[in-house]
Design a protein around this motif. Structure first.
Motif, mmCIF file in Angstrom:
data_model
loop_
_atom_site.group_PDB
_atom_site.id
_atom_site.type_symbol
_atom_site.label_atom_id
_atom_site.label_comp_id
_atom_site.label_asym_id
_atom_site.label_seq_id
_atom_site.Cartn_x
_atom_site.Cartn_y
_atom_site.Cartn_z
ATOM 1 N N VAL A 141 177.142 116.122 -12.029
ATOM 2 C CA VAL A 141 176.937 116.887 -10.794
ATOM 3 C C VAL A 141 177.254 115.959 -9.635
ATOM 4 N N GLN A 142 178.163 116.411 -8.783
ATOM 5 C CA GLN A 142 178.573 115.625 -7.619
ATOM 6 C C GLN A 142 177.891 116.187 -6.381
ATOM 7 N N PHE A 143 177.294 115.287 -5.585
ATOM 8 C CA PHE A 143 176.598 115.643 -4.354
ATOM 9 C C PHE A 143 177.301 115.006 -3.163
ATOM 10 N N GLU A 144 177.088 115.582 -1.996
ATOM 11 C CA GLU A 144 177.582 115.005 -0.747
ATOM 12 C C GLU A 144 176.462 115.081 0.275
ATOM 13 N N VAL A 149 179.470 110.398 -1.176
ATOM 14 C CA VAL A 149 179.431 111.116 -2.442
ATOM 15 C C VAL A 149 178.574 110.346 -3.440
ATOM 16 N N LEU A 150 177.817 111.091 -4.217
ATOM 17 C CA LEU A 150 177.030 110.529 -5.318
ATOM 18 C C LEU A 150 177.199 111.479 -6.502
ATOM 19 N N THR A 151 177.580 110.930 -7.642
ATOM 20 C CA THR A 151 177.751 111.742 -8.843
ATOM 21 C C THR A 151 176.748 111.286 -9.891
ATOM 22 N N LEU A 152 176.026 112.245 -10.451
ATOM 23 C CA LEU A 152 175.067 111.965 -11.509
ATOM 24 C C LEU A 152 175.627 112.452 -12.836
ATOM 25 N N GLN A 153 175.379 111.678 -13.880
ATOM 26 C CA GLN A 153 175.849 112.003 -15.227
ATOM 27 C C GLN A 153 174.654 111.989 -16.167
ATOM 28 N N LEU A 184 169.837 109.145 -16.770
ATOM 29 C CA LEU A 184 171.072 109.486 -16.078
ATOM 30 C C LEU A 184 171.794 108.220 -15.662
ATOM 31 N N LEU A 185 173.047 108.394 -15.274
ATOM 32 C CA LEU A 185 173.815 107.344 -14.621
ATOM 33 C C LEU A 185 174.230 107.881 -13.268
#
Length: 163
Positions: free
Chosen positions: A67-70, A76-80, A88-89
């Motif tokens: 999931v990519q956030f702004e 931008v921050l992307t969680l995996q 998570l990463l």
């Protein structure tokens, strides 16, 4: 402020399945069994749910959720998170730039009196918000405000609309 920009599933031997979201409010509409509720479950899961509440048949070949956030600064921050569970990463790059680099390990949630870096702490910080406590009951007990606590205020699923 925090905006969801993309939700993606990745798996071995299949093309990425990605939904991009526009600036501001987004409405998902469509026929039954097309994955609308699954996207809501994906957000709940990335925000720390123990497991995916619902499996979607077309998502079976996929093993990872991104999931990519702004934020308001345009960062931008992307969680995996692996669809089988676990921590998570976090990556400070867009989803399409994640390939083989290591992300920051983030706990899915805190337990007990832990002060571990968890998904709520990292996303609140990214959004420029301070962590907070909310009143739990009429006895004055408080709990930590988490993203999962806030989720029903921002996401309305079809079951809630029908009810």
């Amino acid at each position: 402020m925090l905006q969801v920009r993309s939700i993606a599933l990745r798996g071995y031997g299949v093309s990425d399945a990605i939904v991009h979201f526009a600036d501001r409010a987004n409405v998902l509409a469509g026929e039954s069994d097309t994955g609308k509720s699954y996207l809501v479950h994906c957000l709940d899961y990335i925000f720390g749910a123990d497991k995916m509440k619902k499996r979607f048949k077309k998502a079976e070949p996929y093993s990872e959720l991104f999931v990519q956030f702004e934020n308001l600064k345009g960062e931008v921050l992307t969680l995996q998170r692996d669809l089988s569970g676990g921590d998570l990463l976090a990556y400070k790059v867009p989803l399409d730039r994640i390939s083989g680099e290591s992300g920051l390990k983030v706990a899915a949630k805190r337990t007990g009196k832990s002060k571990a870096l968890d998904v709520t702490a990292i996303l609140f910080s990214f959004a420029g918000l301070n962590e907070a406590k909310i009143r739990k009951n009429d006895r004055g007990e408080v709990i930590r405000l988490t993203l999962r606590t806030l989720l029903p205020l921002f996401l309305v699923d079809e079951i809630s609309v029908i009810a």
